[in-house]
Write a protein that holds these residues in place. Structure first.
Motif, PDB file in Angstrom:
ATOM      1  N   THR A  47       0.483  -1.104   0.235  1.00  0.00           N
ATOM      2  CA  THR A  47      -0.254   0.018   0.581  1.00  0.00           C
ATOM      3  C   THR A  47       0.924   1.385   0.183  1.00  0.00           C
ATOM      4  O   THR A  47       2.087   0.960   0.286  1.00  0.00           O
ATOM      5  N   VAL A  48       0.677   2.487  -0.359  1.00  0.00           N
ATOM      6  CA  VAL A  48       0.844   4.071   0.293  1.00  0.00           C
ATOM      7  C   VAL A  48       0.189   4.427   1.079  1.00  0.00           C
ATOM      8  O   VAL A  48      -0.995   3.719   1.123  1.00  0.00           O
ATOM      9  N   GLY A  49       1.094   4.805   2.206  1.00  0.00           N
ATOM     10  CA  GLY A  49       0.264   5.430   2.929  1.00  0.00           C
ATOM     11  C   GLY A  49       1.429   6.435   3.812  1.00  0.00           C
ATOM     12  O   GLY A  49       2.618   6.834   3.060  1.00  0.00           O
ATOM     13  N   PRO A  50       0.813   7.335   4.503  1.00  0.00           N
ATOM     14  CA  PRO A  50       1.292   8.639   5.342  1.00  0.00           C
ATOM     15  C   PRO A  50       2.626   8.368   5.502  1.00  0.00           C
ATOM     16  O   PRO A  50       2.492   6.620   6.410  1.00  0.00           O
ATOM     17  N   ILE A  51       3.458   8.785   5.892  1.00  0.00           N
ATOM     18  CA  ILE A  51       4.772   8.170   6.704  1.00  0.00           C
ATOM     19  C   ILE A  51       4.803   9.032   8.192  1.00  0.00           C
ATOM     20  O   ILE A  51       4.980  10.189   8.491  1.00  0.00           O
ATOM     21  N   GLY A  52       4.697   8.165   9.148  1.00  0.00           N
ATOM     22  CA  GLY A  52       3.953   8.255  10.858  1.00  0.00           C
ATOM     23  C   GLY A  52       5.071   8.134  11.580  1.00  0.00           C
ATOM     24  O   GLY A  52       6.756   8.730  11.101  1.00  0.00           O
ATOM     25  N   ARG A  53       5.232   7.925  12.220  1.00  0.00           N
ATOM     26  CA  ARG A  53       6.401   7.460  13.318  1.00  0.00           C
ATOM     27  C   ARG A  53       7.071   6.021  12.655  1.00  0.00           C
ATOM     28  O   ARG A  53       8.506   5.633  12.982  1.00  0.00           O
ATOM     29  N   GLN A  54       6.467   5.012  11.472  1.00  0.00           N
ATOM     30  CA  GLN A  54       7.640   4.468  11.191  1.00  0.00           C
ATOM     31  C   GLN A  54       8.107   4.933   9.561  1.00  0.00           C
ATOM     32  O   GLN A  54       7.201   5.131   8.654  1.00  0.00           O
ATOM     33  N   ASP A  55       8.654   4.098   9.003  1.00  0.00           N
ATOM     34  CA  ASP A  55       9.471   4.589   7.926  1.00  0.00           C
ATOM     35  C   ASP A  55       8.972   3.375   6.963  1.00  0.00           C
ATOM     36  O   ASP A  55       8.072   2.377   7.000  1.00  0.00           O
ATOM     37  N   PRO A  56       8.334   4.050   5.043  1.00  0.00           N
ATOM     38  CA  PRO A  56       8.615   2.985   4.152  1.00  0.00           C
ATOM     39  C   PRO A  56       9.767   1.717   4.192  1.00  0.00           C
ATOM     40  O   PRO A  56      10.362   1.934   4.392  1.00  0.00           O
ATOM     41  N   SER A  57       8.873   0.783   4.137  1.00  0.00           N
ATOM     42  CA  SER A  57       9.417  -0.221   3.632  1.00  0.00           C
ATOM     43  C   SER A  57      11.097  -0.349   3.060  1.00  0.00           C
ATOM     44  O   SER A  57      11.021   0.846   2.226  1.00  0.00           O
ATOM     45  N   THR A  58      11.624  -1.312   3.243  1.00  0.00           N
ATOM     46  CA  THR A  58      12.857  -1.252   2.856  1.00  0.00           C
ATOM     47  C   THR A  58      13.177  -1.959   1.708  1.00  0.00           C
ATOM     48  O   THR A  58      12.443  -3.064   1.958  1.00  0.00           O
ATOM     49  N   TRP A  59      13.260  -2.031   0.504  1.00  0.00           N
ATOM     50  CA  TRP A  59      13.094  -2.839  -0.460  1.00  0.00           C
ATOM     51  C   TRP A  59      14.586  -2.995  -1.837  1.00  0.00           C
ATOM     52  O   TRP A  59      15.544  -2.145  -1.657  1.00  0.00           O
ATOM     53  N   THR A  60      15.145  -4.116  -1.917  1.00  0.00           N
ATOM     54  CA  THR A  60      15.401  -4.254  -2.699  1.00  0.00           C
ATOM     55  C   THR A  60      15.658  -4.480  -3.438  1.00  0.00           C
ATOM     56  O   THR A  60      14.307  -5.266  -4.569  1.00  0.00           O
ATOM     57  N   VAL A  61      16.470  -3.504  -4.640  1.00  0.00           N
ATOM     58  CA  VAL A  61      15.832  -3.842  -6.321  1.00  0.00           C
ATOM     59  C   VAL A  61      16.357  -4.414  -6.951  1.00  0.00           C
ATOM     60  O   VAL A  61      18.149  -4.295  -6.854  1.00  0.00           O
ATOM     61  N   THR A  62      16.134  -5.197  -7.761  1.00  0.00           N
ATOM     62  CA  THR A  62      16.825  -6.085  -8.998  1.00  0.00           C
ATOM     63  C   THR A  62      17.396  -5.819 -10.501  1.00  0.00           C
ATOM     64  O   THR A  62      15.771  -5.684 -10.479  1.00  0.00           O
ATOM     65  N   GLU A  63      18.438  -6.104 -11.107  1.00  0.00           N
ATOM     66  CA  GLU A  63      18.062  -5.998 -12.465  1.00  0.00           C
ATOM     67  C   GLU A  63      17.474  -7.662 -12.961  1.00  0.00           C
ATOM     68  O   GLU A  63      17.621  -8.431 -12.521  1.00  0.00           O
ATOM     69  N   ALA A  64      15.935  -7.427 -13.821  1.00  0.00           N
ATOM     70  CA  ALA A  64      15.562  -8.808 -14.053  1.00  0.00           C
ATOM     71  C   ALA A  64      16.233  -9.251 -14.886  1.00  0.00           C
ATOM     72  O   ALA A  64      16.737 -10.732 -14.807  1.00  0.00           O
TER      73      ALA A  64
END
Length: 177
Positions: free
Chosen positions: A95-112
């Motif tokens: 989901t998308v949501g407001p940023i409060g006390r919790q930072d957005p999730s951390t993602w690893t991005v790899t080239e397909a």
């Protein structure tokens, strides 16, 4: 991919991907896509599976990728969710949501194509197919029969490649536009 509340009007109800039997959840801020024919849309509404209406195609969702040693955090840079973050929720949806006390999730991005970690500074292309992974769980898609898909993130999700289109590089993350 966009939020369902940007693409639809009315209540969007989705199935939770991590419980059996599934329970209903509010899908308004869930990332997804609607990719069907008018006939499929009408068929879904006739069967009562689709209880919402489509709206005119929204502008593409513009995301800002902020890198740290932990990975990338994604922030929305357009539309009604400007300034919100992208979160992999405990119920398995993205989901998308407001940023409060919790930072957005951390993602690893790899080239397909190569499986290599994304290095924006070494990438000269304007588009690139990538995989996103959050804490060892891939971003995948659940089917929203018969009209589209919604983003999920859990160990059982089959990874899906997304096309990343670079709109601008070296953007100040606090810049308002």
């Amino acid at each position: 991919m966009n939020t369902f509340d940007s693409m639809t009007r009315g209540e969007v109800v989705l199935e939770s991907p991590l419980t059996n039997p599934a329970h209903a959840l509010d899908g308004a801020s869930v990332l997804g896509m609607l990719n069907c024919s008018d006939e499929d849309w009408q068929h879904g509404q006739d069967l009562g599976l689709i209880t919402f209406d489509r709206v005119a195609a929204p502008a593409p969702l513009l995301l800002y990728f902020r890198h740290s040693d932990e990975g990338y955090r994604l922030y929305v840079r357009s539309g009604q969710h400007f300034g919100h973050g992208v979160f992999a929720k405990t119920d398995g949806v993205v989901t998308v949501g407001p940023i409060g006390r919790q930072d957005p999730s951390t993602w690893t991005v790899t080239e397909a194509h190569t499986g290599a970690p994304l290095d924006v500074s070494a990438t000269n292309t304007e588009e690139l197919d990538v995989y996103l992974t959050n804490i060892s769980a891939p971003l995948g898609l659940n089917h929203l029969y018969p009209v589209g898909h919604y983003a999920v993130c859990h160990a059982g999700a089959g990874p899906c490649a997304l096309t990343l289109s670079f709109e601008q590089r070296d953007v100040d993350w606090l810049k308002a536009n």
